[in-house]
Motif scaffolding. Structure first.
Motif, PDB file in Angstrom:
ATOM      1  N   VAL A   1       0.865  -1.180   0.000  1.00 53.93           N
ATOM      2  CA  VAL A   1       0.000   0.000   0.000  1.00 53.93           C
ATOM      3  C   VAL A   1       0.906   1.236   0.000  1.00 53.93           C
ATOM      4  CG1 VAL A   1      -1.676   1.306   1.370  1.00 53.93           C
ATOM      5  CG2 VAL A   1      -1.882  -1.172   1.155  1.00 53.93           C
ATOM      6  N   PRO A   2       0.581   2.265  -0.791  1.00 53.07           N
ATOM      7  CA  PRO A   2       1.416   3.473  -0.777  1.00 53.07           C
ATOM      8  C   PRO A   2       1.432   4.104   0.616  1.00 53.07           C
ATOM      9  CG  PRO A   2      -0.038   3.486  -2.665  1.00 53.07           C
ATOM     10  CD  PRO A   2      -0.467   2.340  -1.807  1.00 53.07           C
ATOM     11  N   ALA A   3       2.631   4.333   1.121  1.00 58.17           N
ATOM     12  CA  ALA A   3       2.810   4.906   2.454  1.00 58.17           C
ATOM     13  C   ALA A   3       3.379   6.302   2.316  1.00 58.17           C
ATOM     14  CB  ALA A   3       3.742   4.035   3.277  1.00 58.17           C
ATOM     15  N   PRO A   4       2.866   7.262   3.079  1.00 55.67           N
ATOM     16  CA  PRO A   4       3.379   8.623   2.982  1.00 55.67           C
ATOM     17  C   PRO A   4       4.753   8.757   3.629  1.00 55.67           C
ATOM     18  CG  PRO A   4       1.708   8.511   4.674  1.00 55.67           C
ATOM     19  CD  PRO A   4       1.743   7.164   4.019  1.00 55.67           C
ATOM     20  N   ARG A   5       5.476   9.697   3.103  1.00 52.57           N
ATOM     21  CA  ARG A   5       6.830   9.955   3.617  1.00 52.57           C
ATOM     22  C   ARG A   5       6.748  10.747   4.912  1.00 52.57           C
ATOM     23  NH1 ARG A   5      11.345  13.715   0.682  1.00 52.57           N
ATOM     24  NH2 ARG A   5      12.863  13.611   2.346  1.00 52.57           N
ATOM     25  N   LEU A   6       7.643  10.442   5.830  1.00 48.17           N
ATOM     26  CA  LEU A   6       7.772  11.204   7.061  1.00 48.17           C
ATOM     27  C   LEU A   6       9.001  12.085   6.928  1.00 48.17           C
ATOM     28  CD1 LEU A   6       7.161   8.468   9.769  1.00 48.17           C
ATOM     29  CD2 LEU A   6       5.526  10.092   8.824  1.00 48.17           C
ATOM     30  N   PHE A   7       8.884  13.279   7.437  1.00 42.52           N
ATOM     31  CA  PHE A   7      10.019  14.189   7.396  1.00 42.52           C
ATOM     32  C   PHE A   7      10.674  14.201   8.765  1.00 42.52           C
ATOM     33  CE2 PHE A   7       7.561  15.421   3.798  1.00 42.52           C
ATOM     34  CZ  PHE A   7       8.520  15.656   2.846  1.00 42.52           C
ATOM     35  N   THR A   8      11.930  13.917   8.794  1.00 42.12           N
ATOM     36  CA  THR A   8      12.684  13.855  10.043  1.00 42.12           C
ATOM     37  C   THR A   8      13.855  14.820   9.965  1.00 42.12           C
ATOM     38  OG1 THR A   8      14.041  12.075   9.174  1.00 42.12           O
ATOM     39  CG2 THR A   8      12.073  11.429  10.388  1.00 42.12           C
ATOM     40  N   ALA A   9      14.456  15.025  11.098  1.00 40.80           N
ATOM     41  CA  ALA A   9      15.622  15.891  11.146  1.00 40.80           C
ATOM     42  C   ALA A   9      16.766  15.243  10.370  1.00 40.80           C
ATOM     43  CB  ALA A   9      16.043  16.128  12.588  1.00 40.80           C
ATOM     44  N   PRO A  10      17.508  16.015   9.601  1.00 38.46           N
ATOM     45  CA  PRO A  10      18.633  15.419   8.871  1.00 38.46           C
ATOM     46  C   PRO A  10      19.705  14.950   9.832  1.00 38.46           C
ATOM     47  CG  PRO A  10      18.668  17.796   8.670  1.00 38.46           C
ATOM     48  CD  PRO A  10      17.394  17.450   9.376  1.00 38.46           C
ATOM     49  N   ARG A  11      20.346  13.867   9.448  1.00 41.15           N
ATOM     50  CA  ARG A  11      21.414  13.319  10.295  1.00 41.15           C
ATOM     51  C   ARG A  11      22.718  14.001   9.916  1.00 41.15           C
ATOM     52  NH1 ARG A  11      20.732   6.988  10.327  1.00 41.15           N
ATOM     53  NH2 ARG A  11      22.281   7.328   8.744  1.00 41.15           N
ATOM     54  N   LEU A  12      22.953  15.114  10.563  1.00 35.66           N
ATOM     55  CA  LEU A  12      24.154  15.889  10.259  1.00 35.66           C
ATOM     56  C   LEU A  12      25.246  15.662  11.286  1.00 35.66           C
ATOM     57  CD1 LEU A  12      22.461  19.254   9.240  1.00 35.66           C
ATOM     58  CD2 LEU A  12      23.299  17.433   7.762  1.00 35.66           C
ATOM     59  N   ASN A  13      25.003  14.732  12.197  1.00 39.36           N
ATOM     60  CA  ASN A  13      26.015  14.503  13.220  1.00 39.36           C
ATOM     61  C   ASN A  13      27.271  13.899  12.601  1.00 39.36           C
ATOM     62  OD1 ASN A  13      24.892  12.079  12.621  1.00 39.36           O
ATOM     63  ND2 ASN A  13      24.930  11.314  14.702  1.00 39.36           N
ATOM     64  N   ARG A  14      28.334  14.025  13.312  1.00 38.89           N
ATOM     65  CA  ARG A  14      29.608  13.536  12.812  1.00 38.89           C
ATOM     66  C   ARG A  14      29.733  12.054  13.136  1.00 38.89           C
ATOM     67  NH1 ARG A  14      33.915  17.730  14.800  1.00 38.89           N
ATOM     68  NH2 ARG A  14      35.154  16.580  13.321  1.00 38.89           N
ATOM     69  N   ALA A  15      30.783  11.486  12.619  1.00 39.90           N
ATOM     70  CA  ALA A  15      31.008  10.064  12.827  1.00 39.90           C
ATOM     71  C   ALA A  15      31.335   9.802  14.297  1.00 39.90           C
ATOM     72  CB  ALA A  15      32.151   9.597  11.937  1.00 39.90           C
ATOM     73  N   ALA A  16      31.459   8.560  14.625  1.00 37.98           N
ATOM     74  CA  ALA A  16      31.744   8.173  16.004  1.00 37.98           C
ATOM     75  C   ALA A  16      33.092   8.735  16.455  1.00 37.98           C
ATOM     76  CB  ALA A  16      31.747   6.658  16.109  1.00 37.98           C
ATOM     77  N   GLY A  17      33.327   8.808  17.741  1.00 37.50           N
ATOM     78  CA  GLY A  17      34.508   9.427  18.306  1.00 37.50           C
ATOM     79  C   GLY A  17      35.828   8.876  17.799  1.00 37.50           C
ATOM     80  N   PRO A  18      36.104   7.598  17.938  1.00 34.76           N
ATOM     81  CA  PRO A  18      37.398   7.072  17.493  1.00 34.76           C
ATOM     82  C   PRO A  18      37.613   7.240  15.988  1.00 34.76           C
ATOM     83  CG  PRO A  18      36.319   5.514  18.943  1.00 34.76           C
ATOM     84  CD  PRO A  18      35.327   6.597  18.664  1.00 34.76           C
ATOM     85  N   LEU A  19      36.550   7.071  15.227  1.00 35.83           N
ATOM     86  CA  LEU A  19      36.677   7.233  13.781  1.00 35.83           C
ATOM     87  C   LEU A  19      36.975   8.686  13.433  1.00 35.83           C
ATOM     88  CD1 LEU A  19      36.485   5.923  11.029  1.00 35.83           C
ATOM     89  CD2 LEU A  19      34.038   6.372  11.066  1.00 35.83           C
ATOM     90  N   THR A  20      36.330   9.614  14.120  1.00 31.72           N
ATOM     91  CA  THR A  20      36.578  11.030  13.884  1.00 31.72           C
ATOM     92  C   THR A  20      38.005  11.394  14.257  1.00 31.72           C
ATOM     93  OG1 THR A  20      34.264  11.522  14.302  1.00 31.72           O
ATOM     94  CG2 THR A  20      35.808  13.347  14.471  1.00 31.72           C
ATOM     95  N   ARG A  21      38.482  10.892  15.399  1.00 34.10           N
ATOM     96  CA  ARG A  21      39.854  11.198  15.810  1.00 34.10           C
ATOM     97  C   ARG A  21      40.860  10.644  14.806  1.00 34.10           C
ATOM     98  NH1 ARG A  21      37.791  10.128  20.897  1.00 34.10           N
ATOM     99  NH2 ARG A  21      38.546   8.006  20.868  1.00 34.10           N
ATOM    100  N   ALA A  22      40.637   9.446  14.329  1.00 32.54           N
ATOM    101  CA  ALA A  22      41.563   8.856  13.362  1.00 32.54           C
ATOM    102  C   ALA A  22      41.567   9.651  12.062  1.00 32.54           C
ATOM    103  CB  ALA A  22      41.176   7.404  13.088  1.00 32.54           C
ATOM    104  N   HIS A  23      40.384  10.096  11.654  1.00 28.66           N
ATOM    105  CA  HIS A  23      40.301  10.877  10.421  1.00 28.66           C
ATOM    106  C   HIS A  23      40.994  12.226  10.592  1.00 28.66           C
ATOM    107  CE1 HIS A  23      38.741  12.216   6.614  1.00 28.66           C
ATOM    108  NE2 HIS A  23      38.189  13.264   7.182  1.00 28.66           N
ATOM    109  N   GLU A  24      40.772  12.881  11.721  1.00 29.34           N
ATOM    110  CA  GLU A  24      41.412  14.168  11.954  1.00 29.34           C
ATOM    111  C   GLU A  24      42.929  14.025  12.067  1.00 29.34           C
ATOM    112  OE1 GLU A  24      39.378  15.632  15.360  1.00 29.34           O
ATOM    113  OE2 GLU A  24      37.653  16.339  14.203  1.00 29.34           O
ATOM    114  N   GLN A  25      43.391  12.945  12.694  1.00 27.85           N
ATOM    115  CA  GLN A  25      44.824  12.696  12.789  1.00 27.85           C
ATOM    116  C   GLN A  25      45.423  12.481  11.404  1.00 27.85           C
ATOM    117  OE1 GLN A  25      47.052  12.809  15.163  1.00 27.85           O
ATOM    118  NE2 GLN A  25      48.702  12.045  13.884  1.00 27.85           N
ATOM    119  N   SER A  26      44.694  11.795  10.561  1.00 27.82           N
ATOM    120  CA  SER A  26      45.165  11.556   9.199  1.00 27.82           C
ATOM    121  C   SER A  26      45.274  12.868   8.426  1.00 27.82           C
ATOM    122  CB  SER A  26      44.210  10.600   8.490  1.00 27.82           C
ATOM    123  OG  SER A  26      44.566  10.473   7.139  1.00 27.82           O
TER     124      SER A  26
END
Ligand SMILES: [Zn+2]
Length: 92
Positions: free
Chosen positions: A34-59
């Motif tokens: 059955v056609p279901a309507p779209r829900l509008f949610t807040a965009p996921r603009l958060n950053r990646a997880a802590g260790p991944l972010t630190r590794a990326h910034e270190q790089s």
């Protein structure tokens, strides 16, 4: 690829991935079709997880400001084991 959320009135919410800007106003429910309507949610603009972010910034930082090392790193402590079976293992 962004994920869009839809809610079927009978089956509940489900999400689907579509290229950016191509989400339809309704999407067929994967269960009852059955056609279901779209829900509008807040965009996921958060950053990646802590260790991944630190590794990326270190790089990124090491490309412009590499750490200057004047002495070799301290030797790792010798691994000790108390299991008597390890004494019978071949040594290099
Ligand atoms: Zn449904």
């Amino acid at each position: 690829m962004p994920t869009y959320l839809y809610r079927c009135r009978e089956c509940g919410p489900f999400d689907t991935s579509r290229p950016l800007g191509t989400a339809a106003a309704t999407e067929p429910c994967p269960v009852c079709a059955v056609p279901a309507p779209r829900l509008f949610t807040a965009p996921r603009l958060n950053r990646a997880a802590g260790p991944l972010t630190r590794a990326h910034e270190q790089s990124l930082r090491s490309a412009d400001e590499p750490d200057v090392v004047t002495t070799p790193p301290p030797a790792a402590p010798a691994r000790t084991t108390h299991d008597p079976r390890h004494a019978r293992l071949p040594r290099p």
